[in-house]
Structures are given as C-alpha cells and as structure tokens.
Design a protein around this motif. Structure first.
Motif, mmCIF file in Angstrom:
data_model
loop_
_atom_site.group_PDB
_atom_site.id
_atom_site.type_symbol
_atom_site.label_atom_id
_atom_site.label_comp_id
_atom_site.label_asym_id
_atom_site.label_seq_id
_atom_site.Cartn_x
_atom_site.Cartn_y
_atom_site.Cartn_z
ATOM 1 N N ARG A 81 0.833 -1.205 0.000
ATOM 2 C CA ARG A 81 0.000 0.000 0.000
ATOM 3 C C ARG A 81 0.868 1.255 0.000
ATOM 4 N NH1 ARG A 81 -3.067 0.179 4.767
ATOM 5 N NH2 ARG A 81 -2.113 -1.721 5.532
ATOM 6 N N GLY A 82 1.970 1.223 0.724
ATOM 7 C CA GLY A 82 2.866 2.375 0.760
ATOM 8 C C GLY A 82 3.449 2.692 -0.604
ATOM 9 N N ALA A 83 3.866 1.674 -1.343
ATOM 10 C CA ALA A 83 4.427 1.903 -2.679
ATOM 11 C C ALA A 83 3.363 2.442 -3.630
ATOM 12 C CB ALA A 83 5.017 0.602 -3.226
ATOM 13 N N HIS A 84 2.154 1.884 -3.578
ATOM 14 C CA HIS A 84 1.088 2.364 -4.467
ATOM 15 C C HIS A 84 0.683 3.798 -4.133
ATOM 16 C CE1 HIS A 84 0.617 -1.280 -6.724
ATOM 17 N NE2 HIS A 84 0.465 -1.995 -5.622
ATOM 18 N N LYS A 85 0.669 4.131 -2.844
ATOM 19 C CA LYS A 85 0.328 5.500 -2.431
ATOM 20 C C LYS A 85 1.389 6.473 -2.932
ATOM 21 C CE LYS A 85 -1.001 8.183 1.648
ATOM 22 N NZ LYS A 85 -0.217 9.363 1.464
ATOM 23 N N LEU A 86 2.661 6.081 -2.817
ATOM 24 C CA LEU A 86 3.738 6.928 -3.311
ATOM 25 C C LEU A 86 3.575 7.188 -4.804
ATOM 26 C CD1 LEU A 86 6.491 8.395 -3.070
ATOM 27 C CD2 LEU A 86 7.552 6.183 -3.531
ATOM 28 N N GLU B 282 0.882 7.089 -6.619
ATOM 29 C CA GLU B 282 -0.271 7.973 -6.840
ATOM 30 C C GLU B 282 0.111 9.425 -6.596
ATOM 31 O OE1 GLU B 282 -3.618 6.803 -4.443
ATOM 32 O OE2 GLU B 282 -3.578 4.758 -5.236
ATOM 33 N N GLU B 283 0.855 9.673 -5.529
ATOM 34 C CA GLU B 283 1.276 11.042 -5.226
ATOM 35 C C GLU B 283 2.208 11.581 -6.302
ATOM 36 O OE1 GLU B 283 2.881 11.617 -1.309
ATOM 37 O OE2 GLU B 283 1.207 10.571 -0.367
ATOM 38 N N LEU B 284 3.143 10.768 -6.770
ATOM 39 C CA LEU B 284 4.097 11.231 -7.771
ATOM 40 C C LEU B 284 3.417 11.555 -9.100
ATOM 41 C CD1 LEU B 284 7.147 8.873 -7.123
ATOM 42 C CD2 LEU B 284 6.743 11.184 -6.250
ATOM 43 N N ARG B 285 2.311 10.869 -9.406
ATOM 44 C CA ARG B 285 1.598 11.137 -10.660
ATOM 45 C C ARG B 285 0.917 12.507 -10.666
ATOM 46 N NH1 ARG B 285 0.208 5.553 -10.005
ATOM 47 N NH2 ARG B 285 1.489 4.331 -11.416
ATOM 48 N N GLU B 286 0.825 13.127 -9.511
ATOM 49 C CA GLU B 286 0.197 14.442 -9.421
ATOM 50 C C GLU B 286 1.116 15.566 -9.889
ATOM 51 O OE1 GLU B 286 -1.303 15.089 -5.496
ATOM 52 O OE2 GLU B 286 -2.322 13.148 -5.440
ATOM 53 N N ILE C 195 16.857 6.360 -11.153
ATOM 54 C CA ILE C 195 17.005 6.100 -9.717
ATOM 55 C C ILE C 195 15.664 5.695 -9.113
ATOM 56 C CG2 ILE C 195 17.488 7.200 -7.491
ATOM 57 C CD1 ILE C 195 19.646 8.850 -9.070
ATOM 58 N N GLY C 196 14.588 6.375 -9.523
ATOM 59 C CA GLY C 196 13.261 6.044 -9.001
ATOM 60 C C GLY C 196 12.839 4.631 -9.359
ATOM 61 N N ASP C 197 13.085 4.230 -10.605
ATOM 62 C CA ASP C 197 12.735 2.868 -11.021
ATOM 63 C C ASP C 197 13.552 1.830 -10.257
ATOM 64 O OD1 ASP C 197 10.840 3.856 -12.764
ATOM 65 O OD2 ASP C 197 12.063 3.570 -14.565
ATOM 66 N N ARG C 198 14.822 2.128 -10.011
ATOM 67 C CA ARG C 198 15.664 1.202 -9.246
ATOM 68 C C ARG C 198 15.166 1.107 -7.805
ATOM 69 N NH1 ARG C 198 18.363 -3.261 -8.669
ATOM 70 N NH2 ARG C 198 20.302 -3.073 -7.555
ATOM 71 N N TRP C 199 14.753 2.248 -7.248
ATOM 72 C CA TRP C 199 14.230 2.267 -5.883
ATOM 73 C C TRP C 199 12.987 1.384 -5.785
ATOM 74 C CZ3 TRP C 199 9.810 3.643 -3.301
ATOM 75 C CH2 TRP C 199 9.921 3.814 -1.927
ATOM 76 N N LEU C 200 12.097 1.474 -6.778
ATOM 77 C CA LEU C 200 10.899 0.634 -6.772
ATOM 78 C C LEU C 200 11.252 -0.848 -6.878
ATOM 79 C CD1 LEU C 200 8.257 2.510 -8.964
ATOM 80 C CD2 LEU C 200 8.165 2.047 -6.512
ATOM 81 N N GLU C 201 12.261 -1.149 -7.675
ATOM 82 C CA GLU C 201 12.698 -2.546 -7.797
ATOM 83 C C GLU C 201 13.197 -3.079 -6.451
ATOM 84 O OE1 GLU C 201 16.323 -5.056 -9.862
ATOM 85 O OE2 GLU C 201 15.740 -3.154 -10.784
ATOM 86 N N VAL C 202 14.000 -2.279 -5.755
ATOM 87 C CA VAL C 202 14.517 -2.688 -4.445
ATOM 88 C C VAL C 202 13.361 -2.800 -3.452
ATOM 89 C CG1 VAL C 202 15.983 -1.966 -2.506
ATOM 90 C CG2 VAL C 202 16.817 -1.764 -4.854
ATOM 91 N N TRP C 203 12.412 -1.876 -3.514
ATOM 92 C CA TRP C 203 11.240 -1.933 -2.627
ATOM 93 C C TRP C 203 10.483 -3.242 -2.859
ATOM 94 C CZ3 TRP C 203 9.898 1.404 1.222
ATOM 95 C CH2 TRP C 203 8.632 1.249 1.778
ATOM 96 N N PHE D 28 5.884 -2.868 -9.739
ATOM 97 C CA PHE D 28 5.137 -1.635 -9.527
ATOM 98 C C PHE D 28 5.058 -0.781 -10.787
ATOM 99 C CE2 PHE D 28 6.829 -2.515 -5.214
ATOM 100 C CZ PHE D 28 5.620 -2.679 -4.580
ATOM 101 N N GLY D 29 5.686 -1.219 -11.867
ATOM 102 C CA GLY D 29 5.757 -0.359 -13.041
ATOM 103 C C GLY D 29 6.952 0.555 -12.875
ATOM 104 N N GLY D 30 6.780 1.795 -13.265
ATOM 105 C CA GLY D 30 7.884 2.743 -13.150
ATOM 106 C C GLY D 30 7.443 4.016 -12.459
ATOM 107 N N ILE D 31 8.433 4.759 -12.041
ATOM 108 C CA ILE D 31 8.184 6.081 -11.467
ATOM 109 C C ILE D 31 7.626 6.970 -12.590
ATOM 110 C CG2 ILE D 31 9.401 8.149 -10.648
ATOM 111 C CD1 ILE D 31 9.257 6.179 -8.462
ATOM 112 N N PRO D 32 6.609 7.770 -12.318
ATOM 113 C CA PRO D 32 6.114 8.691 -13.350
ATOM 114 C C PRO D 32 7.235 9.615 -13.825
ATOM 115 C CG PRO D 32 4.583 8.587 -11.514
ATOM 116 C CD PRO D 32 5.809 7.834 -11.097
ATOM 117 N N ASP D 33 7.309 9.781 -15.120
ATOM 118 C CA ASP D 33 8.371 10.572 -15.731
ATOM 119 C C ASP D 33 8.087 12.058 -15.532
ATOM 120 O OD1 ASP D 33 10.578 11.316 -17.211
ATOM 121 O OD2 ASP D 33 10.181 9.849 -18.784
ATOM 122 N N ILE D 34 9.105 12.822 -15.147
ATOM 123 C CA ILE D 34 8.907 14.263 -14.974
ATOM 124 C C ILE D 34 9.450 15.046 -16.161
ATOM 125 C CG2 ILE D 34 8.902 14.148 -12.459
ATOM 126 C CD1 ILE D 34 11.801 15.207 -12.515
#
Length: 197
Positions: free
Chosen positions: A42-47, A49-53, A74-82, A133-139
C-alpha cells in the motif's frame, strides 16, 4: 592475567544463557510479519499515486532532461529494491513458521507420546514473487502525462517539429534569448512536493 569472562545470566535467571522460544511465539510473529507485506504494498502504491500528481516538473532544456532521466532511473531502481524487500518480508514470515514446525516435529520425535502428532501450521499467505510496480512517473517535458494544466497541455500538444521552428523564432525575433532553450521552466513547487512524497 585475567581468566575467561563468564557469560551473563539469562533474564529467566537460569544462568544457562539459553533462549526459550516457544513454537506458538514463532507462529504469532510469522503472522505479524506476513501482514507487513500489505502495508509495504500500500505504501508503494500511495507513493506512485502522489508522484503522478506532478507531471513535467523537470521543465525543458538539456539539463532538465538529464535531471529527468536520472530521476527516472534512480526512481525505477528504488521501486525494484522496494519490491524485493516486500518479497523478503514474506520469506521471513515463512521462515518463522517453518522453524516453529521443525521445533514441534523435533520435540515430538524426542519425546514421543502415543496418539499425538506434532502440531504443524501452514505457511502464511505471502507474496512469493517480487511485485512489479511499473515505473516512477516521468517528470520530463514533452510527454502527455494526463495531469497537465491547460496551458502546459497545449504547449505539449505542439508537435516537436513545430516547436523546433518556434524555438529559434522566439529566441531571436522576440529576443527571449536562453529562456527559449529552457521554457517551460522546471516547476519548483512540483519538485518540492515530489521531494516530500
């Protein structure tokens, strides 16, 4: 010369230094640890959701694009480790249950009682593969994230070939200079919110 140091007495007062762990304790801990997987998911999914904003927070320009690429990597690697940590929590939970089951089997084999068998508990229901988790939303600037305001959405809707024509025009005719190279600017309030997320 000092002699060997005697081991400290155990809290139970027996003095043997042995730790008495009951299988029921291990089964209880196993269930509590397994429940943490849901919390981590739930923590990863909430994160995410927030980043997509905060789309396109990095702005335009070559340096902003480099930053956006590094952020994504770095964000994608962090999600992989999570995801791997979620998996490892499940492994710990299963390990506690299997250890408790082995204790009861060993105890039953050591002290057999007619008509009784060793109590065994099933493995806890855990995630047994690292979640994707997919990937970190691209900025980065220039992609349709679906969360842009109207002005940024219109600017991103301009085809790249048209932007390539307009950029020198803005730079030289309207004399905006280097601003044309980096417009739109990074949105610092978005970047600050990303940091807090």
């Amino acid at each position: 010369m000092a002699g060997p140091i005697a081991p400290a007495p155990s809290p139970s007062g027996s003095g043997s230094g042995a730790i008495d762990v009951q299988p029921s304790d291990l089964w209880s801990v196993s269930g509590r640890v397994a429940a943490q997987q849901d919390f981590l998911m739930r923590g990863a999914h909430k994160l995410l959701e927030e980043l997509r904003e905060y789309p396109d927070a990095g702005g335009a320009g070559s340096e902003a694009q480099k930053f956006a690429r590094a952020y994504k990597k770095i964000g994608d690697r962090w999600l992989e480790v999570w995801g791997r940590s979620v998996l490892s929590v499940g492994g710990v939970a299963v390990g506690f249950t299997e250890t408790a089951n082995a204790y009861t089997q060993a105890d039953a084999a050591t002290h057999p009682k007619p008509g009784t068998t060793a109590e065994q508990r099933p493995r806890p229901a855990v995630i047994d593969q690292a979640p994707k988790f997919g990937g970190i939303p691209d900025i980065k600037w220039g992609d349709d994230d679906g969360g842009d305001d109207i002005l940024r959405g219109l600017m991103e809707g301009i085809p790249e070939i048209v932007r390539d024509v307009l950029q020198p025009l803005c730079k030289h005719v309207f004399r905006v200079g280097r601003v044309a190279d980096v417009h739109p600017f990074p949105q610092q309030h978005y970047l600050n919110s990303l940091c807090h997320s």
